[in-house]
Design an enzyme around this catalytic site. Structure first.
Site, PDB file in Angstrom:
ATOM      1  CG  ASN A 101     109.006 -48.389-114.658  1.00 49.53           C
ATOM      2  OD1 ASN A 101     107.950 -48.062-113.857  1.00 49.53           O
ATOM      3  ND2 ASN A 101     108.918 -49.325-115.437  1.00 49.53           N
ATOM      4  CG  ASP A 149     111.529 -52.071-115.984  1.00 49.61           C
ATOM      5  OD1 ASP A 149     110.792 -52.842-115.004  1.00 49.61           O
ATOM      6  OD2 ASP A 149     111.135 -51.864-117.198  1.00 49.61           O
ATOM      7  CE  LYS A 191      96.125 -48.431-111.494  1.00 50.30           C
ATOM      8  NZ  LYS A 191      95.697 -47.622-110.120  1.00 50.30           N
ATOM      9  CB  SER A 213      93.549 -57.919-107.342  1.00 50.25           C
ATOM     10  OG  SER A 213      92.162 -57.501-107.540  1.00 50.25           O
ATOM     11  CB  THR A 245      90.600 -59.636-109.908  1.00 47.72           C
ATOM     12  OG1 THR A 245      90.434 -59.723-111.444  1.00 47.72           O
ATOM     13  CG2 THR A 245      92.154 -59.736-109.799  1.00 47.72           C
ATOM     14  CE1 TYR A 272      96.632 -56.025-112.265  1.00 45.83           C
ATOM     15  CE2 TYR A 272      94.316 -56.685-111.911  1.00 45.83           C
ATOM     16  CZ  TYR A 272      95.496 -56.009-111.566  1.00 45.83           C
ATOM     17  OH  TYR A 272      95.598 -55.559-110.120  1.00 45.83           O
ATOM     18  CE  LYS A 323      98.118 -57.544-109.296  1.00 48.63           C
ATOM     19  NZ  LYS A 323      99.595 -56.925-108.738  1.00 48.63           N
ATOM     20  CE1 TYR A 354      96.850 -54.546-101.117  1.00 48.28           C
ATOM     21  CE2 TYR A 354      96.962 -53.527-103.373  1.00 48.28           C
ATOM     22  CZ  TYR A 354      97.735 -54.143-102.105  1.00 48.28           C
ATOM     23  OH  TYR A 354      98.981 -53.800-102.022  1.00 48.28           O
ATOM     24  CG  ASN A 408      90.195 -48.200-111.556  1.00 44.56           C
ATOM     25  OD1 ASN A 408      91.318 -47.978-111.861  1.00 44.56           O
ATOM     26  ND2 ASN A 408      89.292 -49.322-111.738  1.00 44.56           N
ATOM     27  CG  PHE A 465      80.281 -49.671-117.565  1.00 46.25           C
ATOM     28  CD1 PHE A 465      79.983 -48.794-118.807  1.00 46.25           C
ATOM     29  CD2 PHE A 465      81.297 -49.403-116.846  1.00 46.25           C
ATOM     30  CE1 PHE A 465      80.684 -48.274-119.224  1.00 46.25           C
ATOM     31  CE2 PHE A 465      82.472 -48.770-117.623  1.00 46.25           C
ATOM     32  CZ  PHE A 465      82.024 -47.872-118.612  1.00 46.25           C
TER      33      PHE A 465
HETATM   34  P1  NAD Z   1      99.683 -47.466-109.648  1.00 50.68           P
HETATM   35  O1  NAD Z   1      99.989 -47.891-111.527  1.00 50.68           O
HETATM   36  O2  NAD Z   1      99.194 -46.221-109.333  1.00 50.68           O
HETATM   37  O3  NAD Z   1     101.148 -48.049-109.106  1.00 50.68           O
HETATM   38  C1  NAD Z   1     101.979 -48.730-109.686  1.00 50.68           C
HETATM   39  C2  NAD Z   1     103.315 -48.349-109.840  1.00 50.68           C
HETATM   40  O4  NAD Z   1     104.204 -49.171-110.181  1.00 50.68           O
HETATM   41  C3  NAD Z   1     103.439 -47.114-110.768  1.00 50.68           C
HETATM   42  O5  NAD Z   1     104.101 -45.958-110.250  1.00 50.68           O
HETATM   43  C4  NAD Z   1     104.220 -47.456-111.825  1.00 50.68           C
HETATM   44  O6  NAD Z   1     104.985 -46.601-112.346  1.00 50.68           O
HETATM   45  C5  NAD Z   1     105.149 -48.607-111.133  1.00 50.68           C
HETATM   46  N1  NAD Z   1     105.670 -49.852-111.944  1.00 50.68           N
HETATM   47  C6  NAD Z   1     104.883 -50.446-112.765  1.00 50.68           C
HETATM   48  N2  NAD Z   1     105.492 -51.306-113.484  1.00 50.68           N
HETATM   49  C7  NAD Z   1     106.862 -50.952-112.916  1.00 50.68           C
HETATM   50  C8  NAD Z   1     108.258 -51.707-113.165  1.00 50.68           C
HETATM   51  N3  NAD Z   1     108.379 -52.861-113.974  1.00 50.68           N
HETATM   52  N4  NAD Z   1     109.345 -51.513-112.318  1.00 50.68           N
HETATM   53  C9  NAD Z   1     109.182 -50.349-111.513  1.00 50.68           C
HETATM   54  N5  NAD Z   1     107.958 -49.914-111.533  1.00 50.68           N
HETATM   55  C10 NAD Z   1     106.973 -50.144-111.959  1.00 50.68           C
HETATM   56  O7  NAD Z   1      98.908 -48.746-109.047  1.00 50.68           O
HETATM   57  P2  NAD Z   1      98.113 -48.880-107.779  1.00 50.68           P
HETATM   58  O8  NAD Z   1      96.660 -48.694-107.827  1.00 50.68           O
HETATM   59  O9  NAD Z   1      98.787 -48.032-106.631  1.00 50.68           O
HETATM   60  O10 NAD Z   1      98.378 -50.432-107.529  1.00 50.68           O
HETATM   61  C11 NAD Z   1      99.439 -50.925-106.892  1.00 50.68           C
HETATM   62  C12 NAD Z   1      99.413 -52.370-106.880  1.00 50.68           C
HETATM   63  O11 NAD Z   1      98.273 -52.960-106.284  1.00 50.68           O
HETATM   64  C13 NAD Z   1      99.502 -53.297-108.237  1.00 50.68           C
HETATM   65  O12 NAD Z   1     100.199 -54.319-108.146  1.00 50.68           O
HETATM   66  C14 NAD Z   1      98.163 -53.546-108.321  1.00 50.68           C
HETATM   67  O13 NAD Z   1      97.855 -54.575-109.770  1.00 50.68           O
HETATM   68  C15 NAD Z   1      97.613 -53.777-107.233  1.00 50.68           C
HETATM   69  N6  NAD Z   1      96.222 -53.639-107.033  1.00 50.68           N
HETATM   70  C16 NAD Z   1      95.432 -52.386-107.423  1.00 50.68           C
HETATM   71  C17 NAD Z   1      93.986 -52.305-107.269  1.00 50.68           C
HETATM   72  C18 NAD Z   1      93.555 -51.022-107.597  1.00 50.68           C
HETATM   73  O14 NAD Z   1      92.211 -50.714-107.879  1.00 50.68           O
HETATM   74  N7  NAD Z   1      94.119 -49.691-107.560  1.00 50.68           N
HETATM   75  C19 NAD Z   1      93.421 -53.295-106.818  1.00 50.68           C
HETATM   76  C20 NAD Z   1      93.979 -54.459-106.530  1.00 50.68           C
HETATM   77  C21 NAD Z   1      95.318 -54.483-106.542  1.00 50.68           C
HETATM   78  C1  WQD Z   2      83.879 -50.391-110.275  1.00 50.19           C
HETATM   79  C2  WQD Z   2      82.238 -50.356-110.756  1.00 50.19           C
HETATM   80  C3  WQD Z   2      82.051 -50.707-113.045  1.00 50.19           C
HETATM   81  C4  WQD Z   2      83.569 -47.077-114.397  1.00 50.19           C
HETATM   82  C5  WQD Z   2      89.067 -53.132-111.450  1.00 50.19           C
HETATM   83  C6  WQD Z   2      89.595 -54.342-111.788  1.00 50.19           C
HETATM   84  C7  WQD Z   2      90.192 -55.047-110.654  1.00 50.19           C
HETATM   85  C8  WQD Z   2      90.734 -54.090-109.505  1.00 50.19           C
HETATM   86  C9  WQD Z   2      90.056 -52.880-109.527  1.00 50.19           C
HETATM   87  C10 WQD Z   2      93.252 -54.511-109.608  1.00 50.19           C
HETATM   88  C11 WQD Z   2      81.929 -51.536-111.861  1.00 50.19           C
HETATM   89  C12 WQD Z   2      81.371 -49.454-112.566  1.00 50.19           C
HETATM   90  C13 WQD Z   2      83.235 -48.088-113.600  1.00 50.19           C
HETATM   91  C14 WQD Z   2      82.738 -46.410-115.184  1.00 50.19           C
HETATM   92  C15 WQD Z   2      80.827 -47.629-114.193  1.00 50.19           C
HETATM   93  N1  WQD Z   2      92.081 -53.902-110.010  1.00 50.19           N
HETATM   94  N2  WQD Z   2      81.924 -48.417-113.561  1.00 50.19           N
HETATM   95  N3  WQD Z   2      81.354 -46.436-115.079  1.00 50.19           N
HETATM   96  O1  WQD Z   2      85.913 -53.547-112.086  1.00 50.19           O
HETATM   97  O2  WQD Z   2      85.493 -53.554-109.605  1.00 50.19           O
HETATM   98  O3  WQD Z   2      87.873 -53.591-110.654  1.00 50.19           O
HETATM   99  O4  WQD Z   2      89.800 -52.332-110.647  1.00 50.19           O
HETATM  100  O5  WQD Z   2      93.404 -55.722-109.312  1.00 50.19           O
HETATM  101  O6  WQD Z   2      91.042 -56.175-110.736  1.00 50.19           O
HETATM  102  O7  WQD Z   2      88.984 -55.266-112.557  1.00 50.19           O
HETATM  103  O8  WQD Z   2      86.644 -51.410-110.470  1.00 50.19           O
HETATM  104  O9  WQD Z   2      86.528 -48.958-110.637  1.00 50.19           O
HETATM  105  O10 WQD Z   2      86.565 -50.310-112.817  1.00 50.19           O
HETATM  106  O11 WQD Z   2      84.527 -50.458-111.556  1.00 50.19           O
HETATM  107  O12 WQD Z   2      79.853 -48.020-114.161  1.00 50.19           O
HETATM  108  O13 WQD Z   2      82.957 -45.513-115.979  1.00 50.19           O
HETATM  109  O14 WQD Z   2      82.022 -49.411-111.278  1.00 50.19           O
HETATM  110  O15 WQD Z   2      81.104 -51.427-114.057  1.00 50.19           O
HETATM  111  O16 WQD Z   2      80.652 -52.187-111.512  1.00 50.19           O
HETATM  112  P1  WQD Z   2      86.292 -53.156-110.924  1.00 50.19           P
HETATM  113  P2  WQD Z   2      85.924 -50.245-111.359  1.00 50.19           P
END
Ligand code: NAD
Ligand code: WQD
Length: 344
Positions: free
Chosen positions: A33, A59, A86, A126, A128, A151, A155, A179, A201, A220
């Protein structure tokens, strides 16, 4: 070749996965979406693979539109479900938005799968879910710790919804992928991470600071129980992560799964501190990243890295890229974004 539905396919991890799926011949249908991505991503994918994937701006929370989409693109053989919100901080402020978006999307897909005879689903989970693990590196059977944010809770609940549903329906199967911290971009610099506003991030903040969009990175905390006092994470190249999805889909399509719900850690097995990331980024790019140490960020885990042995053995998949190459790719992507913004 089989048709694969990729929800969230224009997002960060989704777009890299679409590229890898197309490279080995899968036909991809993206549902997104565009709430956190741009339609331009489709052109990036097309430039890399020569194929523009089918795209539906829907969506996933909208059951009726999803039902129609399955009718239109019949014979979908597997779903990779990335679509979710996310941002951890935002989820604390707007919990219902997160529960609704992340869980209703998943429930809709699981309800529609039997109706449209789709057997296979890969779910984006994740690290997480482990919180601060008691034992490192963390294995898939480590205890799930109480979630620190709505969040994170979506998961954990998402995984439970999948397990309950799949075990109640003997002909369906799922691979849950946990991941660790995906970073970097495709080597072409045509696709990459597109954070909305100020990045939460680490890596996008590092690259935006290096390019001058942000004055200074805040680190941080440097008083953690880690070698240099900053937090430790398992940073994995997004393309390595994407490739694991292709393997997971192939495994399900070939009926090679050992259980109807399999769960894998996707990480490198190596923990790096925030300061090591900054130092390595500066070394490989030659660009300095001004930073200052500030207080701890609420809710941060001190240290976590994966034990990827199970994924390595079962999937025959390993994260291959070095952190140096990964950071170089993130920088090339940031530079490419800047070029595009100047041209616009
Ligand atoms: P992202 O936000 O770049 O991609 C998610 C995509 O989903 C986006 O393009 C968004 O527009 C779309 N979206 C969200 N809600 C929607 C809905 N209701 N219908 C249709 N589209 C929708 O995020 P990402 O980093 O690519 O993450 C992908 C997946 O991996 C997510 O489920 C996220 O929770 C999970 N994940 C991400 C990370 C990370 O650090 N990036 C880590 C662990 C898990
Ligand atoms: C990484 C490290 C921060 C920004 C988050 C979500 C987790 C997962 C991935 C989806 C940490 C430090 C960060 C900054 C910093 N997402 N940092 N200055 O916290 O491991 O995980 O994203 O599932 O659920 O919680 O990733 O990239 O935010 O941080 O010092 O400006 O970098 O403290 O130690 P994190 P992050």
């Amino acid at each position: 070749m089989a048709k694969i539905l990729v929800t969230g396919g224009t997002g960060y991890i989704g777009s890299h996965t679409v590229v890898e799926l197309q490279k080995v011949g899968f036909e991809v249908i993206i549902v997104d979406n565009l709430s956190n991505s741009s339609i331009d991503v489709l052109s990036g994918i097309e430039k890399i693979t020569g194929i523009r994937p089918a795209f539906e701006n829907i969506d996933c929370v909208d059951y009726v539109s999803m039902d129609r989409m399955f009718e239109k693109h019949n014979n979908i053989e597997a779903i990779i479900h990335f679509a979710a919100s996310k941002a951890v901080g935002e989820s604390v402020e707007k919990p219902l938005l997160y529960y609704r978006n992340n869980l209703v999307s998943l429930i809709n897909l699981l309800q529609l799968m039997p109706i449209h005879k789709v057997k296979n689903i890969v779910f984006s989970s994740s690290c997480t879910v482990y919180g601060q693990p008691d034992i490192l590196p963390v294995t898939e059977d480590a205890p799930i710790k109480p979630a620190l944010s709505p969040y994170g809770n979506t998961k954990q609940i998402g995984e439970e919804i999948i397990r309950d549903t799949i075990y109640a329906n003997p002909c369906y199967q799922s691979v849950i992928l946990r991941y660790f911290n995906p970073i970097g971009a495709h080597s072409s610099a045509e696709i990459g991470e597109l954070p909305n506003g100020v990045p939460n991030n680490l890596l996008p903040f590092v690259t935006q600071t290096a390019i001058g969009l942000r004055k200074q990175l805040q680190v941080f905390g440097n008083d953690y129980n880690t070698p240099d006092g900053s937090c430790v994470r398992d940073y994995i190249h997004v393309v390595d992560l994407a490739k694991a999805h292709v393997v997971a889909v192939e495994r399900m399509l070939k009926n090679e799964t050992k259980k109807r719900v399999e769960t894998f850690n996707l990480g490198t097995g190596r923990g790096l501190s925030v300061l090591e990331i900054i130092e390595t980024f500066e070394k490989v790019t030659g660009v300095s990243v001004p930073y200052k140490i500030v207080g701890r960020r609420e809710g941060d885990i001190e240290k976590v890295w994966a034990d990827p042995t199970y994924a390595n053995g079962e999937l025959g998949w390993t994260a291959k890229e070095t952190v140096e190459e990964t950071l170089r790719s993130a920088w090339a992507w940031e530079q490419n974004l800047e070029k595009r913004n100047i041209q616009e």
